[in-house]
Design a protein around this motif. Sequence first.
Motif, PDB file in Angstrom:
ATOM      1  N   PHE A 135      49.922 -45.671 -50.231  1.00  0.00           N
ATOM      2  CA  PHE A 135      49.014 -45.082 -49.251  1.00  0.00           C
ATOM      3  C   PHE A 135      48.945 -43.571 -49.395  1.00  0.00           C
ATOM      4  N   LEU A 136      50.060 -42.950 -49.790  1.00  0.00           N
ATOM      5  CA  LEU A 136      50.074 -41.493 -49.989  1.00  0.00           C
ATOM      6  C   LEU A 136      49.172 -41.098 -51.153  1.00  0.00           C
ATOM      7  N   PHE A 137      49.260 -41.847 -52.264  1.00  0.00           N
ATOM      8  CA  PHE A 137      48.548 -41.448 -53.484  1.00  0.00           C
ATOM      9  C   PHE A 137      47.130 -42.006 -53.615  1.00  0.00           C
ATOM     10  N   VAL A 138      46.874 -43.211 -53.137  1.00  0.00           N
ATOM     11  CA  VAL A 138      45.528 -43.773 -53.276  1.00  0.00           C
ATOM     12  C   VAL A 138      44.830 -44.003 -51.948  1.00  0.00           C
ATOM     13  N   GLY A 139      45.487 -43.636 -50.873  1.00  0.00           N
ATOM     14  CA  GLY A 139      44.900 -43.810 -49.546  1.00  0.00           C
ATOM     15  C   GLY A 139      43.603 -43.033 -49.374  1.00  0.00           C
ATOM     16  N   GLN A 140      43.559 -41.806 -49.929  1.00  0.00           N
ATOM     17  CA  GLN A 140      42.366 -40.969 -49.802  1.00  0.00           C
ATOM     18  C   GLN A 140      41.172 -41.584 -50.541  1.00  0.00           C
ATOM     19  N   GLU A 141      41.413 -42.122 -51.737  1.00  0.00           N
ATOM     20  CA  GLU A 141      40.360 -42.778 -52.502  1.00  0.00           C
ATOM     21  C   GLU A 141      39.868 -44.027 -51.765  1.00  0.00           C
ATOM     22  N   PHE A 142      40.808 -44.731 -51.146  1.00  0.00           N
ATOM     23  CA  PHE A 142      40.464 -45.903 -50.354  1.00  0.00           C
ATOM     24  C   PHE A 142      39.551 -45.507 -49.189  1.00  0.00           C
ATOM     25  N   LEU A 143      39.866 -44.375 -48.559  1.00  0.00           N
ATOM     26  CA  LEU A 143      39.034 -43.883 -47.453  1.00  0.00           C
ATOM     27  C   LEU A 143      37.631 -43.519 -47.926  1.00  0.00           C
ATOM     28  N   LYS A 144      37.546 -42.924 -49.132  1.00  0.00           N
ATOM     29  CA  LYS A 144      36.232 -42.549 -49.683  1.00  0.00           C
ATOM     30  C   LYS A 144      35.352 -43.775 -49.873  1.00  0.00           C
ATOM     31  N   ILE A 145      35.956 -44.870 -50.318  1.00  0.00           N
ATOM     32  CA  ILE A 145      35.215 -46.117 -50.490  1.00  0.00           C
ATOM     33  C   ILE A 145      34.633 -46.569 -49.145  1.00  0.00           C
ATOM     34  N   LEU A 146      35.401 -46.333 -48.073  1.00  0.00           N
ATOM     35  CA  LEU A 146      34.945 -46.704 -46.730  1.00  0.00           C
ATOM     36  C   LEU A 146      34.014 -45.656 -46.114  1.00  0.00           C
ATOM     37  N   GLY A 147      33.818 -44.523 -46.825  1.00  0.00           N
ATOM     38  CA  GLY A 147      32.943 -43.466 -46.326  1.00  0.00           C
ATOM     39  C   GLY A 147      33.587 -42.584 -45.267  1.00  0.00           C
ATOM     40  N   LEU A 148      34.915 -42.469 -45.302  1.00  0.00           N
ATOM     41  CA  LEU A 148      35.648 -41.647 -44.333  1.00  0.00           C
ATOM     42  C   LEU A 148      36.294 -40.456 -45.036  1.00  0.00           C
ATOM     43  N   ASP A 149      36.504 -39.363 -44.294  1.00  0.00           N
ATOM     44  CA  ASP A 149      37.269 -38.246 -44.847  1.00  0.00           C
ATOM     45  C   ASP A 149      38.646 -38.225 -44.191  1.00  0.00           C
ATOM     46  N   ILE A 150      39.539 -37.435 -44.770  1.00  0.00           N
ATOM     47  CA  ILE A 150      40.937 -37.421 -44.302  1.00  0.00           C
ATOM     48  C   ILE A 150      41.070 -36.878 -42.887  1.00  0.00           C
ATOM     49  N   ARG A 151      40.205 -35.942 -42.495  1.00  0.00           N
ATOM     50  CA  ARG A 151      40.276 -35.383 -41.137  1.00  0.00           C
ATOM     51  C   ARG A 151      39.871 -36.424 -40.086  1.00  0.00           C
ATOM     52  N   SER A 152      38.857 -37.213 -40.389  1.00  0.00           N
ATOM     53  CA  SER A 152      38.446 -38.293 -39.475  1.00  0.00           C
ATOM     54  C   SER A 152      39.582 -39.305 -39.324  1.00  0.00           C
ATOM     55  N   PHE A 153      40.203 -39.639 -40.458  1.00  0.00           N
ATOM     56  CA  PHE A 153      41.317 -40.586 -40.432  1.00  0.00           C
ATOM     57  C   PHE A 153      42.496 -40.001 -39.667  1.00  0.00           C
ATOM     58  N   ALA A 154      42.719 -38.688 -39.825  1.00  0.00           N
ATOM     59  CA  ALA A 154      43.827 -38.025 -39.122  1.00  0.00           C
ATOM     60  C   ALA A 154      43.613 -38.073 -37.611  1.00  0.00           C
ATOM     61  N   VAL A 155      42.367 -37.852 -37.163  1.00  0.00           N
ATOM     62  CA  VAL A 155      42.075 -37.917 -35.721  1.00  0.00           C
ATOM     63  C   VAL A 155      42.303 -39.342 -35.217  1.00  0.00           C
ATOM     64  N   GLY A 156      41.775 -40.333 -35.954  1.00  0.00           N
ATOM     65  CA  GLY A 156      41.999 -41.732 -35.580  1.00  0.00           C
ATOM     66  C   GLY A 156      43.479 -42.080 -35.619  1.00  0.00           C
ATOM     67  N   GLY A 157      44.151 -41.597 -36.666  1.00  0.00           N
ATOM     68  CA  GLY A 157      45.590 -41.850 -36.811  1.00  0.00           C
ATOM     69  C   GLY A 157      46.397 -41.222 -35.699  1.00  0.00           C
ATOM     70  N   SER A 158      45.997 -40.036 -35.258  1.00  0.00           N
ATOM     71  CA  SER A 158      46.733 -39.357 -34.181  1.00  0.00           C
ATOM     72  C   SER A 158      46.650 -40.164 -32.888  1.00  0.00           C
ATOM     73  N   ILE A 159      45.529 -40.861 -32.687  1.00  0.00           N
ATOM     74  CA  ILE A 159      45.392 -41.709 -31.492  1.00  0.00           C
ATOM     75  C   ILE A 159      46.361 -42.885 -31.578  1.00  0.00           C
ATOM     76  N   VAL A 160      46.476 -43.479 -32.786  1.00  0.00           N
ATOM     77  CA  VAL A 160      47.428 -44.579 -32.986  1.00  0.00           C
ATOM     78  C   VAL A 160      48.858 -44.085 -32.773  1.00  0.00           C
ATOM     79  N   ILE A 161      49.186 -42.903 -33.321  1.00  0.00           N
ATOM     80  CA  ILE A 161      50.527 -42.326 -33.161  1.00  0.00           C
ATOM     81  C   ILE A 161      50.804 -42.068 -31.678  1.00  0.00           C
ATOM     82  N   PHE A 162      49.791 -41.562 -30.965  1.00  0.00           N
ATOM     83  CA  PHE A 162      49.925 -41.297 -29.529  1.00  0.00           C
ATOM     84  C   PHE A 162      50.245 -42.598 -28.776  1.00  0.00           C
ATOM     85  N   LEU A 163      49.517 -43.661 -29.108  1.00  0.00           N
ATOM     86  CA  LEU A 163      49.754 -44.950 -28.445  1.00  0.00           C
ATOM     87  C   LEU A 163      51.133 -45.514 -28.773  1.00  0.00           C
TER      88      LEU A 163
END
Length: 192
Positions: free
Chosen positions: A54-82
């Motif tokens: 996930f560290l090395f190919v996670g970003q490429e995986f996100l690109k396939i889904l049309g997401l950037d790392i900042r969008s994922f970080a915001v979504g991820g921060s909500i999961v971490i908060f929960l």
Amino acid sequence: MSFNFDQLITITFTLFAVIDIVGSVPLLISLKDKMGGLRATQATLVSGFLMLAFLFVGQEFLKILGLDIRSFAVGGSIVIFLLGLEMVLGHEIFKADANAQSGTVVPVAFPIIAGSGTLTTIMSLKANFEETYILAGIFINLIIVYIVLKSLVWIKKVLGENGLTAVRKFFGVILLAIAVKIFGSNLSAFGK
């Protein structure tokens, strides 16, 4: 390049809190009893592979889904908060799969150690920290995971039920603070 000890500490403690291997000790002990043993080396290696992938190919995986790392970080921060909220309040927000197969890989390596919270956190950290420090933080946590898996019975005796609850709540509060920081620093990028 000078070594940034603060980055390493922040990343290591963030991953430690999310993985919550100490808080998972009661669950891991019951699984060990049900399965008639637990392969610490296999669980550590499989969860480590998932984290590194996930560290090395996670970003490429996100690109396939049309997401950037900042969008994922915001979504991820909500999961971490929960996750942090769940740890502090003691209420289950993320429901475990009742039909999980018995075994060291499922559910021990995934999702208990390298679950969605851990993988999301790695991607969120990547938006704020250097990859080298995240890599070091992952390896430090894998060592801790291995030691805990090897010492389950001893840890339960030392901490007791109240000690395990206190540790879980403490790391829950740390997770809440980290989630707010990641959310704030990445949300500002959307206004630009």
